[in-house]
Design a protein around this motif. Structure first.
Motif, PDB file in Angstrom:
ATOM      1  N   LYS A 104       8.942   0.392  -6.625  1.00 53.11           N
ATOM      2  CA  LYS A 104       9.462  -0.936  -6.259  1.00 53.11           C
ATOM      3  C   LYS A 104       9.855  -1.065  -4.788  1.00 53.11           C
ATOM      4  CE  LYS A 104       9.383  -2.278 -10.603  1.00 53.11           C
ATOM      5  NZ  LYS A 104       8.121  -1.964 -11.167  1.00 53.11           N
ATOM      6  N   PHE A 105       9.151  -0.373  -3.890  1.00 52.25           N
ATOM      7  CA  PHE A 105       9.356  -0.538  -2.460  1.00 52.25           C
ATOM      8  C   PHE A 105       8.235  -1.389  -1.887  1.00 52.25           C
ATOM      9  CE2 PHE A 105      11.713   3.458  -3.062  1.00 52.25           C
ATOM     10  CZ  PHE A 105      12.882   3.160  -2.388  1.00 52.25           C
ATOM     11  N   LYS A 106       8.549  -2.141  -0.817  1.00 61.12           N
ATOM     12  CA  LYS A 106       7.513  -2.837  -0.059  1.00 61.12           C
ATOM     13  C   LYS A 106       7.116  -1.916   1.077  1.00 61.12           C
ATOM     14  CE  LYS A 106       9.983  -6.474   0.877  1.00 61.12           C
ATOM     15  NZ  LYS A 106      10.366  -7.804   1.386  1.00 61.12           N
ATOM     16  N   VAL A 107       5.817  -1.596   1.172  1.00 65.72           N
ATOM     17  CA  VAL A 107       5.356  -0.534   2.054  1.00 65.72           C
ATOM     18  C   VAL A 107       4.277  -1.045   3.004  1.00 65.72           C
ATOM     19  CG1 VAL A 107       4.393   1.785   2.142  1.00 65.72           C
ATOM     20  CG2 VAL A 107       5.770   1.109   0.200  1.00 65.72           C
ATOM     21  N   LYS A 108       4.355  -0.560   4.249  1.00 64.41           N
ATOM     22  CA  LYS A 108       3.296  -0.784   5.231  1.00 64.41           C
ATOM     23  C   LYS A 108       2.905   0.563   5.820  1.00 64.41           C
ATOM     24  CE  LYS A 108       4.392  -5.371   7.018  1.00 64.41           C
ATOM     25  NZ  LYS A 108       4.787  -6.135   8.220  1.00 64.41           N
ATOM     26  N   ILE A 109       1.608   0.723   6.091  1.00 67.94           N
ATOM     27  CA  ILE A 109       1.151   1.929   6.776  1.00 67.94           C
ATOM     28  C   ILE A 109       1.142   1.633   8.256  1.00 67.94           C
ATOM     29  CG2 ILE A 109      -0.795   3.485   7.134  1.00 67.94           C
ATOM     30  CD1 ILE A 109      -1.467   3.167   4.200  1.00 67.94           C
ATOM     31  N   ALA A 110       1.871   2.438   9.030  1.00 71.23           N
ATOM     32  CA  ALA A 110       2.018   2.212  10.467  1.00 71.23           C
ATOM     33  C   ALA A 110       1.252   3.285  11.237  1.00 71.23           C
ATOM     34  CB  ALA A 110       3.491   2.242  10.842  1.00 71.23           C
ATOM     35  N   GLY A 111       0.828   2.948  12.409  1.00 71.58           N
ATOM     36  CA  GLY A 111       0.138   3.901  13.262  1.00 71.58           C
ATOM     37  C   GLY A 111      -1.324   4.035  12.912  1.00 71.58           C
ATOM     38  N   GLY A 112      -1.996   4.955  13.616  1.00 69.92           N
ATOM     39  CA  GLY A 112      -3.436   5.092  13.432  1.00 69.92           C
ATOM     40  C   GLY A 112      -3.832   6.183  12.607  1.00 69.92           C
ATOM     41  N   ASP A 150      -2.273  11.967   3.002  1.00 68.49           N
ATOM     42  CA  ASP A 150      -2.830  11.082   1.983  1.00 68.49           C
ATOM     43  C   ASP A 150      -1.913   9.869   1.875  1.00 68.49           C
ATOM     44  OD1 ASP A 150      -4.343   9.991   0.028  1.00 68.49           O
ATOM     45  OD2 ASP A 150      -4.029  11.588  -1.453  1.00 68.49           O
ATOM     46  N   ARG A 151      -1.962   9.026   2.919  1.00 69.85           N
ATOM     47  CA  ARG A 151      -1.029   7.898   3.009  1.00 69.85           C
ATOM     48  C   ARG A 151      -1.273   6.838   1.947  1.00 69.85           C
ATOM     49  NH1 ARG A 151      -1.247   6.617   9.278  1.00 69.85           N
ATOM     50  NH2 ARG A 151      -3.375   7.301   9.002  1.00 69.85           N
ATOM     51  N   GLU A 152      -2.515   6.679   1.520  1.00 69.09           N
ATOM     52  CA  GLU A 152      -2.804   5.673   0.489  1.00 69.09           C
ATOM     53  C   GLU A 152      -2.156   6.066  -0.847  1.00 69.09           C
ATOM     54  OE1 GLU A 152      -4.147   2.724   0.883  1.00 69.09           O
ATOM     55  OE2 GLU A 152      -4.429   3.101   3.019  1.00 69.09           O
ATOM     56  N   LYS A 153      -2.226   7.330  -1.191  1.00 70.12           N
ATOM     57  CA  LYS A 153      -1.597   7.806  -2.434  1.00 70.12           C
ATOM     58  C   LYS A 153      -0.080   7.658  -2.336  1.00 70.12           C
ATOM     59  CE  LYS A 153      -1.319  11.861  -5.438  1.00 70.12           C
ATOM     60  NZ  LYS A 153      -1.716  13.268  -5.610  1.00 70.12           N
ATOM     61  N   LEU A 154       0.467   7.996  -1.173  1.00 65.25           N
ATOM     62  CA  LEU A 154       1.909   7.865  -0.959  1.00 65.25           C
ATOM     63  C   LEU A 154       2.339   6.404  -1.044  1.00 65.25           C
ATOM     64  CD1 LEU A 154       4.636   9.121  -0.285  1.00 65.25           C
ATOM     65  CD2 LEU A 154       3.999   9.038   2.118  1.00 65.25           C
ATOM     66  N   LYS A 155       1.534   5.506  -0.499  1.00 69.08           N
ATOM     67  CA  LYS A 155       1.835   4.074  -0.573  1.00 69.08           C
ATOM     68  C   LYS A 155       1.854   3.605  -2.023  1.00 69.08           C
ATOM     69  CE  LYS A 155       0.317  -0.442   0.980  1.00 69.08           C
ATOM     70  NZ  LYS A 155      -0.668  -1.224   1.697  1.00 69.08           N
ATOM     71  N   ALA A 156       0.883   4.050  -2.820  1.00 69.13           N
ATOM     72  CA  ALA A 156       0.840   3.666  -4.235  1.00 69.13           C
ATOM     73  C   ALA A 156       2.067   4.179  -4.987  1.00 69.13           C
ATOM     74  CB  ALA A 156      -0.437   4.196  -4.882  1.00 69.13           C
ATOM     75  N   ILE A 157       2.500   5.398  -4.696  1.00 70.61           N
ATOM     76  CA  ILE A 157       3.686   5.968  -5.349  1.00 70.61           C
ATOM     77  C   ILE A 157       4.930   5.165  -4.982  1.00 70.61           C
ATOM     78  CG2 ILE A 157       5.221   7.984  -5.389  1.00 70.61           C
ATOM     79  CD1 ILE A 157       2.661   9.712  -5.125  1.00 70.61           C
ATOM     80  N   LEU A 158       5.091   4.848  -3.693  1.00 68.47           N
ATOM     81  CA  LEU A 158       6.263   4.082  -3.260  1.00 68.47           C
ATOM     82  C   LEU A 158       6.262   2.666  -3.830  1.00 68.47           C
ATOM     83  CD1 LEU A 158       6.533   5.294   0.421  1.00 68.47           C
ATOM     84  CD2 LEU A 158       8.169   5.725  -1.403  1.00 68.47           C
ATOM     85  N   GLU A 159       5.083   2.061  -3.942  1.00 68.22           N
ATOM     86  CA  GLU A 159       5.016   0.722  -4.537  1.00 68.22           C
ATOM     87  C   GLU A 159       5.340   0.755  -6.021  1.00 68.22           C
ATOM     88  OE1 GLU A 159       1.118  -0.525  -3.316  1.00 68.22           O
ATOM     89  OE2 GLU A 159       1.877  -1.477  -1.503  1.00 68.22           O
ATOM     90  N   SER A 160       4.991   1.856  -6.699  1.00 68.83           N
ATOM     91  CA  SER A 160       5.361   1.977  -8.112  1.00 68.83           C
ATOM     92  C   SER A 160       6.870   2.172  -8.282  1.00 68.83           C
ATOM     93  CB  SER A 160       4.605   3.132  -8.765  1.00 68.83           C
ATOM     94  OG  SER A 160       5.090   4.371  -8.302  1.00 68.83           O
TER      95      SER A 160
END
Length: 109
Positions: free
Chosen positions: A101-109, A89-99
């Protein structure tokens, strides 16, 4: 056997050698973003998300991993400056990391 390291002496007992602590080498990216990758290789088809690019000198990776795993409700581990979180669930993980205060990119397919 030219390396003579004294291990035990009858007058003082066991002699402990001081081992230098090795520094953790983290894969850091120049753009300042951290990456979330998905990996299944060598895991019998089970997917894990890898969080790569966090500097271990700036952040306590074990505390950060515990926070992320608690918010995600999933297990994981810290291995060689990479945080592993079970699931996909990379989208949920991205939202948690952005909360956090990290800058996040999803890499790979």
């Amino acid at each position: 056997m030219s390396d003579n390291h004294l291990v035990y002496s009858t007058s003082t007992g066991r002699i402990d050698q001081v081992k230098p602590e090795r520094e953790l080498e983290a894969k850091l990216f120049k753009d300042g973003f951290i990456r979330i990758e998905r990996q299944t290789k060598g895991r019998k088809g089970k997917g894990v998300m890898l969080i790569i690019g966090i500097n271990p000198k700036d952040h306590d990776l074990k505390k950060l991993a515990k926070t992320i795993k608690g918010k995600m409700g999933q297990g994981g581990a810290v291995k060689e400056s990479i945080i592993e979180v079970q699931g996909d669930d990379r989208e949920k993980l991205k939202a948690i990391l952005e909360s956090l205060k990290f800058k996040v990119k999803i890499a790979g397919g």
